[in-house]
Every structure is written in structure tokens, then in C-alpha cells.
Design an enzyme around this catalytic site. Structure first.
Site, PDB file in Angstrom:
ATOM      1  N   LEU A 144       0.830  -1.211   0.000  1.00 40.60           N
ATOM      2  CA  LEU A 144       0.000   0.000   0.000  1.00 40.60           C
ATOM      3  C   LEU A 144       0.865   1.262   0.000  1.00 40.60           C
ATOM      4  O   LEU A 144       0.485   2.279  -0.588  1.00 40.60           O
ATOM      5  CB  LEU A 144      -0.923  -0.001   1.228  1.00 40.60           C
ATOM      6  CG  LEU A 144      -1.972  -1.132   1.268  1.00 40.60           C
ATOM      7  CD1 LEU A 144      -2.786  -1.055   2.565  1.00 40.60           C
ATOM      8  CD2 LEU A 144      -2.903  -1.070   0.064  1.00 40.60           C
ATOM      9  N   ARG A 198      13.599  -0.438   5.852  1.00 34.27           N
ATOM     10  CA  ARG A 198      14.914  -0.961   6.244  1.00 34.27           C
ATOM     11  C   ARG A 198      15.733  -1.395   5.040  1.00 34.27           C
ATOM     12  O   ARG A 198      16.940  -1.461   5.090  1.00 34.27           O
ATOM     13  CB  ARG A 198      14.721  -2.173   7.182  1.00 34.27           C
ATOM     14  CG  ARG A 198      14.292  -1.816   8.572  1.00 34.27           C
ATOM     15  CD  ARG A 198      13.932  -3.054   9.359  1.00 34.27           C
ATOM     16  NE  ARG A 198      12.698  -3.660   8.882  1.00 34.27           N
ATOM     17  CZ  ARG A 198      12.201  -4.813   9.320  1.00 34.27           C
ATOM     18  NH1 ARG A 198      12.851  -5.491  10.233  1.00 34.27           N
ATOM     19  NH2 ARG A 198      11.069  -5.286   8.847  1.00 34.27           N
ATOM     20  N   ASP A 209      15.360   2.162  10.036  1.00 34.31           N
ATOM     21  CA  ASP A 209      14.563   1.260  10.871  1.00 34.31           C
ATOM     22  C   ASP A 209      13.836   2.162  11.863  1.00 34.31           C
ATOM     23  O   ASP A 209      14.457   2.724  12.772  1.00 34.31           O
ATOM     24  CB  ASP A 209      15.482   0.268  11.596  1.00 34.31           C
ATOM     25  CG  ASP A 209      14.685  -0.785  12.362  1.00 34.31           C
ATOM     26  OD1 ASP A 209      13.519  -0.510  12.708  1.00 34.31           O
ATOM     27  OD2 ASP A 209      15.229  -1.878  12.611  1.00 34.31           O
ATOM     28  N   ARG A 223      12.176   1.702  14.303  1.00 34.38           N
ATOM     29  CA  ARG A 223      12.219   1.328  15.723  1.00 34.38           C
ATOM     30  C   ARG A 223      13.286   2.109  16.473  1.00 34.38           C
ATOM     31  O   ARG A 223      13.251   2.200  17.695  1.00 34.38           O
ATOM     32  CB  ARG A 223      12.486  -0.178  15.864  1.00 34.38           C
ATOM     33  CG  ARG A 223      11.331  -1.013  15.396  1.00 34.38           C
ATOM     34  CD  ARG A 223      11.662  -2.491  15.410  1.00 34.38           C
ATOM     35  NE  ARG A 223      12.492  -2.884  14.291  1.00 34.38           N
ATOM     36  CZ  ARG A 223      12.708  -4.158  13.923  1.00 34.38           C
ATOM     37  NH1 ARG A 223      12.174  -5.141  14.615  1.00 34.38           N
ATOM     38  NH2 ARG A 223      13.453  -4.443  12.881  1.00 34.38           N
ATOM     39  N   PHE A 274       2.063 -10.758  11.862  1.00 36.20           N
ATOM     40  CA  PHE A 274       1.908 -12.146  11.409  1.00 36.20           C
ATOM     41  C   PHE A 274       0.859 -12.789  12.295  1.00 36.20           C
ATOM     42  O   PHE A 274       0.583 -12.302  13.397  1.00 36.20           O
ATOM     43  CB  PHE A 274       3.243 -12.925  11.450  1.00 36.20           C
ATOM     44  CG  PHE A 274       3.983 -12.833  12.749  1.00 36.20           C
ATOM     45  CD1 PHE A 274       3.578 -13.571  13.849  1.00 36.20           C
ATOM     46  CD2 PHE A 274       5.086 -12.009  12.881  1.00 36.20           C
ATOM     47  CE1 PHE A 274       4.258 -13.488  15.057  1.00 36.20           C
ATOM     48  CE2 PHE A 274       5.772 -11.919  14.080  1.00 36.20           C
ATOM     49  CZ  PHE A 274       5.355 -12.666  15.173  1.00 36.20           C
ATOM     50  N   SER A 299       6.869 -15.560  21.579  1.00 36.49           N
ATOM     51  CA  SER A 299       7.884 -15.218  22.580  1.00 36.49           C
ATOM     52  C   SER A 299       7.665 -13.756  22.961  1.00 36.49           C
ATOM     53  O   SER A 299       6.999 -12.998  22.226  1.00 36.49           O
ATOM     54  CB  SER A 299       9.282 -15.398  21.988  1.00 36.49           C
ATOM     55  OG  SER A 299       9.512 -14.433  20.982  1.00 36.49           O
ATOM     56  N   TYR A 358      -9.494  -3.515  13.185  1.00 36.32           N
ATOM     57  CA  TYR A 358      -9.435  -4.187  14.487  1.00 36.32           C
ATOM     58  C   TYR A 358      -8.689  -3.346  15.527  1.00 36.32           C
ATOM     59  O   TYR A 358      -8.458  -3.803  16.632  1.00 36.32           O
ATOM     60  CB  TYR A 358      -8.913  -5.624  14.378  1.00 36.32           C
ATOM     61  CG  TYR A 358      -7.525  -5.842  13.823  1.00 36.32           C
ATOM     62  CD1 TYR A 358      -6.391  -5.372  14.481  1.00 36.32           C
ATOM     63  CD2 TYR A 358      -7.346  -6.570  12.659  1.00 36.32           C
ATOM     64  CE1 TYR A 358      -5.120  -5.604  13.990  1.00 36.32           C
ATOM     65  CE2 TYR A 358      -6.078  -6.803  12.147  1.00 36.32           C
ATOM     66  CZ  TYR A 358      -4.971  -6.315  12.823  1.00 36.32           C
ATOM     67  OH  TYR A 358      -3.714  -6.538  12.334  1.00 36.32           O
ATOM     68  N   PRO A 415      -7.911   0.507   6.826  1.00 37.00           N
ATOM     69  CA  PRO A 415      -8.225  -0.358   5.688  1.00 37.00           C
ATOM     70  C   PRO A 415      -8.745  -1.712   6.152  1.00 37.00           C
ATOM     71  O   PRO A 415      -8.333  -2.222   7.188  1.00 37.00           O
ATOM     72  CB  PRO A 415      -6.876  -0.546   4.977  1.00 37.00           C
ATOM     73  CG  PRO A 415      -5.867   0.249   5.734  1.00 37.00           C
ATOM     74  CD  PRO A 415      -6.459   0.570   7.068  1.00 37.00           C
ATOM     75  N   GLY A 416      -9.608  -2.281   5.361  1.00 38.08           N
ATOM     76  CA  GLY A 416     -10.020  -3.670   5.572  1.00 38.08           C
ATOM     77  C   GLY A 416      -9.125  -4.566   4.738  1.00 38.08           C
ATOM     78  O   GLY A 416      -7.900  -4.456   4.789  1.00 38.08           O
TER      79      GLY A 416
END
Ligand code: HXC
Length: 285
Positions: free
Chosen positions: A21, A41, A67, A69, A99, A107, A149, A190-191
Site C-alpha cells: 500500500l 529498512r 529502521d 524502531r 503475522f 515469545s 481491528y 483499511p479492511g
């Protein structure tokens, strides 16, 4: 949808702009006259995308590897863009990580990885740009890509749901707090837009063949990325100057389709309704 050159004169930074997108939005912003810088990245992916877009649109986006983060990398990205272009008018927080997994299988690091990309990465870019806009007394536009969601939550993508809910809260909070600095803050939810990256991670292996996703969507199809790109361009443009703190859902009615208690009746035929009416109509207690 918008007039030619509707974004001319704007410098837009799209995180995660090398694919999916982000790439589609970048192409559309370029076609409307904006200067665009894409970041991710993967520098090689960015360069390939930039070359492709130059062929398709005739104009090349700038690329910066980062990155999100890392606060330090985000600050360096902002400084590099400033050095090259002299300004940044808008930020599209599009980069994400996700995912599917039962939460108990994750973890602690897997959970953190998604929170760090989505929530902390969006925070880093937003704070870096926001501080610059406020210090320099220049207007800015924030556009965050969330998901439906973000407010319903969702099983099997819990880190993403937590992070996107945080991004939605950030969108609405800053819409109020930073409006006095002429900074607008909006989001798109977005769906189903089955881009390659999302599909590989959210419906991996043969899962794709097991579910007909279009069944979930009242309009009977998944989204076309171009539809989202048009909405994003509008929300960055001056035509939407009075829209602030909004989250616009673009999902063909999907999330509401799963929410309304009697929505399951949409599968009934006209004959079914004839029978139901005969049974129920005129009944007194
Ligand atoms: C369980 C997993 C896993 C999986 C990774 N991990 N994949 N655990 N199931 N499928 C664990 C790893 O074992 C590791 O934990 C931790 O997560 C970090 O994984 P790394 O591979 O080291 O991280 P990294 O290289 O930073 O990659 C991040 C990533 C990757 C999120 C895992 O997929 C990525 O880069 N994604 C970016 C693009 C993306 O996800 N696009 C989809 C966005 S779609 P341990 O404990 O072993 O160290 C989206 C749409 C939302 O957001 C709306 C949908 C409708």
C-alpha cells in the site's frame, strides 16, 4: 479523484513506501505533483521501487533507509530529508509488521517486535516530525494507517491489535493537542487489501485457499489499493483542511458486517422472507 497537481509543492514522507500500500500511495502522490520520500529498512527494495515508479509516473521518489524502531535512525532520516529537500510537509505512518499466531505461542520478543515496529515506530516518526514542525512554526499533516481491528481487537494478531489501538489513540489525541500548531492528524482504517506482504504473513501457506475472504465483505470483494491511495491523497490535500482527528474506514462494510447481531440474515432469499413475513406479520402477544 483530485485535480491535477492537487499535491504540488508538498513533500510527503511515506514509511514502508517500498512495497504494498505504501508503494501504491507513493505512486498516486507523485502523479498528483507531490515530492515523495520513501523509507524502509531495505535500501535495495527502495531503489528498485524508485526506479519502477520513475518509469510509470515519470518522476522518482527520494529514498532513505531507516529502521523506524530506532529514535536515532528516525532523527537521522528527518535531518537527511531536510538537507536534501529543505522541508517535510506530511508524514504517512504506513510501515507495519504483523503475522498470525495464537498469542500463547509468541515469545516476549515476538510480541515486542510488532509493538516496536507499529507503535514505537509510529511514535518515533510522529515525535520527530512534530517537534520539527512546532519548533520551525510550520504546518504539518499526519496520516496514520491503522486497521478496523484497532477498535474491535482481533484474535491471532494481538500484538498488532494492541499497537494499532495505540496508534489510533495517538491520532485522536494529537489532533486536539497539536491543532494549535496547524498540525492535522487523521487515520485510515483499511479492511482487506491483499497485498503480497500482508497475504504472506496473514494467510500463509495454503490458508489462502481455505477461506473466501470476499464472503466477509458486504460489497462482495476485497479492496483495490488505488481506492486507498485516492483517500490518502485527499486526507493529505488542502481539500480536507477541516478534517482532523478522523479515522476513515475503507473496508466495503466488512467490520460492521461482522458486528450487527442480525447481519447473518443477509443470506436469506426473497422466498425465505415471504415465509418469515407470513409467520410473523400480524402476530399479537
Ligand atoms: C511466531 C514469529 C513469527 C511467526 C517472527 N516471529 N515471525 N513468531 N510466528 N510467524 C518471531 C521471531 O521468532 C522472533 O522472536 C521475533 O518474532 C522477531 O522476528 P525477526 O524475524 O527477528 O524480526 P524482524 O527481522 O525485525 O522482522 C519483523 C517481522 C517481519 C514482523 C517478523 O515479518 C517483518 O519484517 N515484517 C514487515 C512487513 C509486514 O509484516 N507486513 C505486513 C503488515 S500487514 P524470537 O523470540 O525467536 O527472537 C498489517 C496489516 C494489518 O500490518 C491489517 C490487516 C487487515
Amino acid at each position: 479523484m483530485l485535480k491535477e497537481n492537487a499535491l504540488k509543492g508538498k513533500l510527503v514522507l511515506v514509511t514502508g513506501g517500498g512495497s504494498g500500500l505504501g508503494r501504491c500511495m507513493t505512486e498516486h502522490f507523485l502523479s498528483l505533483g507531490a515530492e515523495v520520500v520513501i523509507s524502509s529498512r531495505d535500501r535495495e527494495k527502495l531503489e528498485n521501487t524508485a526506479a519502477d515508479l520513475e518509469e510509470v509516473v515519470g518522476r522518482r521518489p527520494g529514498v532513505v533507509s531507516c529502521d523506524i524502531r530506532s529514535w536515532e535512525e528516525v532523527e537521522n532520516m528527518r535531518k537527511e530529508i531536510m538537507k536534501r529537500y529543505g522541508k517535510i510537509d506530511a508524514l504517512v505512518n504506513n510501515a507495519a509488521g504483523n503475522f498470525v499466531s495464537p498469542t500463547e505461542r509468541l515469545s516476549a520478543n515476538a510480541f515486542d517486535t510488532i509493538l516496536d515496529i507499529v507503535l514505537k515506530g509510529t511514535k518515533n516518526c510522529t515525535l520527530s516530525l512534530g517537534k520539527y514542525w512546532i519548533d520551525e512554526r510550520v504546518p504539518g499533516t499526519l496520516l496514520n494507517i491503522v486497521t478496523t481491528y484497532a477498535w474491535t481487537g482481533s484474535a491471532y494478531v494481538v500484538p498488532s491489535a494492541c499497537a494499532k489501538a495505540g496508534v489510533l489513540a495517538m491520532t485522536r489525541s494529537l489532533a486536539v493537542e497539536w491543532a494549535k500548531y496547524s498540525i492535522r492528524s487523521n487515520a485510515i482504517a483499511p479492511g482487506l487489501f491483499p497485498t503480497k506482504g500482508a497475504q504472506e504473513r496473514l494467510l500463509p501457506g495454503d490458508l489462502k485457499g481455505k477461506f473466501d475472504l470476499t464472503q466477509k465483505v458486504p460489497v462482495g470483494r476485497v479492496g483495490n489499493p488505488q481506492e486507498l491511495a485516492c483517500l490518502a491523497a485527499y486526507l493529505l490535500s488542502d481539500y480536507s483542511a477541516f478534517i482532523n482527528g478522523e479515522v476513515v474506514t475503507i473496508d466495503g462494510g466488512e467490520w460492521l458486517g461482522g458486528a450487527g447481531q442480525f447481519n447473518f440474515l443477509r443470506d436469506l432469499s426473497p422466498e425465505n422472507w415471504e415465509d418469515i413475513e407470513k409467520t410473523v406479520k400480524g402476530r399479537k402477544l
